[in-house]
Design a protein around this motif. Structure first.
Motif, PDB file in Angstrom:
ATOM      1  N   THR A  17      18.260   7.584 -18.206  1.00  0.00           N
ATOM      2  CA  THR A  17      16.820   7.398 -18.046  1.00  0.00           C
ATOM      3  C   THR A  17      16.102   7.095 -19.364  1.00  0.00           C
ATOM      4  O   THR A  17      16.309   7.792 -20.357  1.00  0.00           O
ATOM      5  CB  THR A  17      16.196   8.695 -17.471  1.00  0.00           C
ATOM      6  OG1 THR A  17      16.793   8.934 -16.202  1.00  0.00           O
ATOM      7  CG2 THR A  17      14.689   8.563 -17.330  1.00  0.00           C
ATOM      8  N   ARG A  18      15.278   6.069 -19.342  1.00  0.00           N
ATOM      9  CA  ARG A  18      14.333   5.765 -20.432  1.00  0.00           C
ATOM     10  C   ARG A  18      14.953   5.947 -21.819  1.00  0.00           C
ATOM     11  O   ARG A  18      14.567   6.798 -22.611  1.00  0.00           O
ATOM     12  CB  ARG A  18      13.070   6.629 -20.307  1.00  0.00           C
ATOM     13  CG  ARG A  18      12.317   6.425 -18.999  1.00  0.00           C
ATOM     14  CD  ARG A  18      10.823   6.565 -19.156  1.00  0.00           C
ATOM     15  NE  ARG A  18      10.372   7.827 -19.704  1.00  0.00           N
ATOM     16  CZ  ARG A  18      10.158   8.923 -18.995  1.00  0.00           C
ATOM     17  NH1 ARG A  18      10.345   8.926 -17.686  1.00  0.00           N
ATOM     18  NH2 ARG A  18       9.736  10.015 -19.580  1.00  0.00           N
ATOM     19  N   LEU A  19      15.873   5.055 -22.141  1.00  0.00           N
ATOM     20  CA  LEU A  19      16.660   5.194 -23.369  1.00  0.00           C
ATOM     21  C   LEU A  19      15.838   5.044 -24.642  1.00  0.00           C
ATOM     22  O   LEU A  19      16.298   5.395 -25.716  1.00  0.00           O
ATOM     23  CB  LEU A  19      17.812   4.190 -23.365  1.00  0.00           C
ATOM     24  CG  LEU A  19      18.935   4.508 -22.372  1.00  0.00           C
ATOM     25  CD1 LEU A  19      19.978   3.396 -22.391  1.00  0.00           C
ATOM     26  CD2 LEU A  19      19.596   5.836 -22.717  1.00  0.00           C
ATOM     27  N   GLU A  81      18.044  -6.081 -13.049  1.00  0.00           N
ATOM     28  CA  GLU A  81      16.715  -5.537 -12.786  1.00  0.00           C
ATOM     29  C   GLU A  81      16.749  -4.009 -12.660  1.00  0.00           C
ATOM     30  O   GLU A  81      15.888  -3.310 -13.195  1.00  0.00           O
ATOM     31  CB  GLU A  81      16.222  -6.169 -11.481  1.00  0.00           C
ATOM     32  CG  GLU A  81      14.749  -6.030 -11.257  1.00  0.00           C
ATOM     33  CD  GLU A  81      14.383  -6.546  -9.867  1.00  0.00           C
ATOM     34  OE1 GLU A  81      15.255  -7.186  -9.197  1.00  0.00           O
ATOM     35  OE2 GLU A  81      13.242  -6.285  -9.440  1.00  0.00           O
ATOM     36  N   THR A  82      17.762  -3.494 -11.964  1.00  0.00           N
ATOM     37  CA  THR A  82      17.883  -2.038 -11.837  1.00  0.00           C
ATOM     38  C   THR A  82      18.177  -1.415 -13.202  1.00  0.00           C
ATOM     39  O   THR A  82      17.643  -0.364 -13.556  1.00  0.00           O
ATOM     40  CB  THR A  82      18.988  -1.682 -10.826  1.00  0.00           C
ATOM     41  OG1 THR A  82      18.697  -2.326  -9.589  1.00  0.00           O
ATOM     42  CG2 THR A  82      19.082  -0.187 -10.609  1.00  0.00           C
ATOM     43  N   MET A  83      19.035  -2.088 -13.977  1.00  0.00           N
ATOM     44  CA  MET A  83      19.333  -1.616 -15.334  1.00  0.00           C
ATOM     45  C   MET A  83      18.046  -1.464 -16.147  1.00  0.00           C
ATOM     46  O   MET A  83      17.810  -0.443 -16.792  1.00  0.00           O
ATOM     47  CB  MET A  83      20.273  -2.620 -16.011  1.00  0.00           C
ATOM     48  CG  MET A  83      20.717  -2.248 -17.400  1.00  0.00           C
ATOM     49  SD  MET A  83      21.878  -0.863 -17.426  1.00  0.00           S
ATOM     50  CE  MET A  83      23.437  -1.718 -17.721  1.00  0.00           C
ATOM     51  N   LEU A  84      17.218  -2.508 -16.080  1.00  0.00           N
ATOM     52  CA  LEU A  84      15.931  -2.481 -16.763  1.00  0.00           C
ATOM     53  C   LEU A  84      15.081  -1.310 -16.262  1.00  0.00           C
ATOM     54  O   LEU A  84      14.447  -0.598 -17.035  1.00  0.00           O
ATOM     55  CB  LEU A  84      15.217  -3.817 -16.527  1.00  0.00           C
ATOM     56  CG  LEU A  84      13.831  -4.016 -17.141  1.00  0.00           C
ATOM     57  CD1 LEU A  84      13.887  -3.963 -18.655  1.00  0.00           C
ATOM     58  CD2 LEU A  84      13.235  -5.356 -16.686  1.00  0.00           C
ATOM     59  N   GLY A  85      15.106  -1.104 -14.939  1.00  0.00           N
ATOM     60  CA  GLY A  85      14.313  -0.026 -14.338  1.00  0.00           C
ATOM     61  C   GLY A  85      14.767   1.352 -14.794  1.00  0.00           C
ATOM     62  O   GLY A  85      13.963   2.263 -14.983  1.00  0.00           O
ATOM     63  N   VAL A  86      16.058   1.530 -14.974  1.00  0.00           N
ATOM     64  CA  VAL A  86      16.579   2.834 -15.394  1.00  0.00           C
ATOM     65  C   VAL A  86      16.376   3.027 -16.901  1.00  0.00           C
ATOM     66  O   VAL A  86      15.758   3.987 -17.353  1.00  0.00           O
ATOM     67  CB  VAL A  86      18.097   2.945 -15.094  1.00  0.00           C
ATOM     68  CG1 VAL A  86      18.643   4.290 -15.584  1.00  0.00           C
ATOM     69  CG2 VAL A  86      18.365   2.770 -13.612  1.00  0.00           C
ATOM     70  N   ALA A  87      16.926   2.093 -17.672  1.00  0.00           N
ATOM     71  CA  ALA A  87      16.983   2.271 -19.128  1.00  0.00           C
ATOM     72  C   ALA A  87      15.633   2.000 -19.791  1.00  0.00           C
ATOM     73  O   ALA A  87      15.348   2.520 -20.864  1.00  0.00           O
ATOM     74  CB  ALA A  87      18.045   1.357 -19.727  1.00  0.00           C
ATOM     75  N   GLY A  88      14.828   1.138 -19.157  1.00  0.00           N
ATOM     76  CA  GLY A  88      13.513   0.851 -19.724  1.00  0.00           C
ATOM     77  C   GLY A  88      13.522  -0.350 -20.656  1.00  0.00           C
ATOM     78  O   GLY A  88      12.518  -0.679 -21.254  1.00  0.00           O
ATOM     79  N   PHE A  89      14.650  -0.986 -20.811  1.00  0.00           N
ATOM     80  CA  PHE A  89      14.687  -2.234 -21.577  1.00  0.00           C
ATOM     81  C   PHE A  89      15.936  -3.010 -21.172  1.00  0.00           C
ATOM     82  O   PHE A  89      16.808  -2.493 -20.490  1.00  0.00           O
ATOM     83  CB  PHE A  89      14.686  -1.970 -23.093  1.00  0.00           C
ATOM     84  CG  PHE A  89      15.950  -1.358 -23.624  1.00  0.00           C
ATOM     85  CD1 PHE A  89      16.854  -2.111 -24.365  1.00  0.00           C
ATOM     86  CD2 PHE A  89      16.253  -0.022 -23.366  1.00  0.00           C
ATOM     87  CE1 PHE A  89      18.024  -1.538 -24.849  1.00  0.00           C
ATOM     88  CE2 PHE A  89      17.415   0.551 -23.853  1.00  0.00           C
ATOM     89  CZ  PHE A  89      18.309  -0.211 -24.591  1.00  0.00           C
ATOM     90  N   GLN A  90      15.998  -4.255 -21.581  1.00  0.00           N
ATOM     91  CA  GLN A  90      17.124  -5.088 -21.210  1.00  0.00           C
ATOM     92  C   GLN A  90      18.313  -4.740 -22.097  1.00  0.00           C
ATOM     93  O   GLN A  90      18.314  -5.039 -23.291  1.00  0.00           O
ATOM     94  CB  GLN A  90      16.743  -6.573 -21.353  1.00  0.00           C
ATOM     95  CG  GLN A  90      17.590  -7.464 -20.494  1.00  0.00           C
ATOM     96  CD  GLN A  90      17.640  -6.978 -19.035  1.00  0.00           C
ATOM     97  OE1 GLN A  90      16.639  -7.009 -18.329  1.00  0.00           O
ATOM     98  NE2 GLN A  90      18.786  -6.494 -18.589  1.00  0.00           N
TER      99      GLN A  90
END
Lengths: 270, 270
Positions: A17-19, A81-90
């Motif tokens: 979450t939100r790396l 897109e899900t990766m972006l949603g979880v981690a908060g960046f590409q």
């Protein structure tokens, strides 16, 4: 078999979450005893260094290149897109691994059998810590000791900037800032304090003893006055008088560390 | 008298448009012959180095600290929000100056009277260029020569990372990659090519002649094979065999440059 996950809020993904949220990550990683490795090469090095895998989060593209080292690890596959949603960046190169931290060895164990080590006091920037680990490892420094408040080498940015060197160089953390240096000296080490002060001995001119420890201070303030006093000798990197007159009065901590580690590990002593 | 501007689309502010858009900035700055200095300290150094001010863009807070050096320059004062709207990000320490570029001196003029210079071939990263200028200036390198395609030292990121060292160290740009090195040699310089190859002479062991030029290659590929062949000698920074075995096989270009510039400028020659 990898699990395909489509919901960024899926509770199985909360290790990731939100790396970029430093405060959240610090508490989450401490609580769960994990760290995050990013990118294929770094993930491979973490696995090779013996850190157990909690899980891997990847986009379909990076599943195959990692397949040979994942064994029966839990693998979650998500869209960009899900990766972006979880981690908060590409996420760079689309693969993340949540790894279990291992207990750090006591400082005495880090020092055993070494003759050149670096001691970091209170560095705050994770990239700087990673870059110093990379330099130190490449140049042959054998161990690193951290002050109690020094930034975490296993934080994602540190790991990434170090190119995985945080896995290859042994390190430990003092439990006591006040008495920590004395324990390093007791292990037979001469303590060399690096300072921008040009009145002290240039590091190239120091006679390195059998065991030499280089002390590096934080980005803004350098070494504390207590550590400066406790060191056996202060050393500097000679600067250009013209540059100092023009206000270019210091190297950044990574450049200074690179030069100092190079001097520290000279084969010929001095 | 400063002009208070409230509209981020005001045409008077277009020197500062979208500062993180590298492509836009490259063409806009080339067309208008400007560069952007960021933050009070760097703006002061640019002015002290003689670059004419086109205009200054600041939030109210940073107007006063800069007042003594602005003379009758055009100053636009905006809110944090307008600043964000123009520049595209929250500007660090809230002050920007658009400065006029000056013509670069010919390479022969940069070399005149110097004995230690650095030559950069095709570096692409502006932060790396800035960091190398900072190191080189601090360590007493007297001039820098850029290959035709090397990233611009006056790009905002370079200027910032260099802490203004791009204003204090003379530099020029070759107009010809193919024949450029020969002109440096003709000026009496021994050309030393830095390479990760561990079979060549360690840089500390090189007998520096009266005039020594250190050639540094790009981040990914290092020096071109043409420049490697044209150099008088190849030099390396000795690495730890253990680290190389563990895959930590190189220093980043800034750490390598720091160590190499330190060796290059040793007082004692070697």
């Amino acid at each position: 078999m990898p699990d395909y996950v489509t919901d960024a809020a899926d509770p199985r993904l909360t290790d990731y979450t939100r790396l970029r949220d430093v405060d959240l990550r610090k508490s989450l990683e401490a609580e769960r005893g994990l760290f995050v490795a990013e990118g294929e090469k770094v993930i491979r090095r973490a696995i090779a260094a013996g850190y157990p895998i909690r899980s891997v989060l990847t986009t379909p593209r990076w599943l195959e290149p990692l397949a040979d080292v994942l064994g029966d690890a839990t693998v979650y596959v998500v869209s960009d897109e899900t990766m972006l949603g979880v981690a908060g960046f590409q996420v760079h190169r689309g693969a993340l691994a949540s790894m279990e931290r291992l207990p750090l060895p006591p400082v005495e164990e880090v020092l055993a059998g070494t003759s050149r080590v670096v001691v970091l006091e209170d560095l705050v920037d994770h990239s700087n810590v990673g870059a110093i680990f990379r330099c130190a490892a490449a140049l042959g420094v054998e161990g690193i000791v951290l002050s109690p408040r020094c930034a975490d080498p296993l934080y994602r940015r540190s790991v990434k900037v170090s190119m995985g060197a945080v896995f290859s160089i042994p390190y430990g953390r003092m439990d006591d800032w006040y008495g920590g240096l004395e324990r390093i000296r007791t292990a037979g080490y001469t303590l060399l304090a690096l300072t921008p002060d040009q009145r002290v001995t240039p590091i190239d001119k120091v006679k390195m003893g059998e065991r030499a420890a280089l002390l590096l201070g934080s980005e803004g303030d350098g070494l504390s006055s207590r550590w400066m006093r406790e060191a056996d000798e202060s050393v500097c990197i000679p600067m250009s008088p013209a540059a100092m007159a023009a206000g270019v009065d210091s190297l950044n901590v990574v450049a200074a560390a690179a030069i100092a580690c190079h001097s520290l590990t000279r084969v010929d002593g001095a």
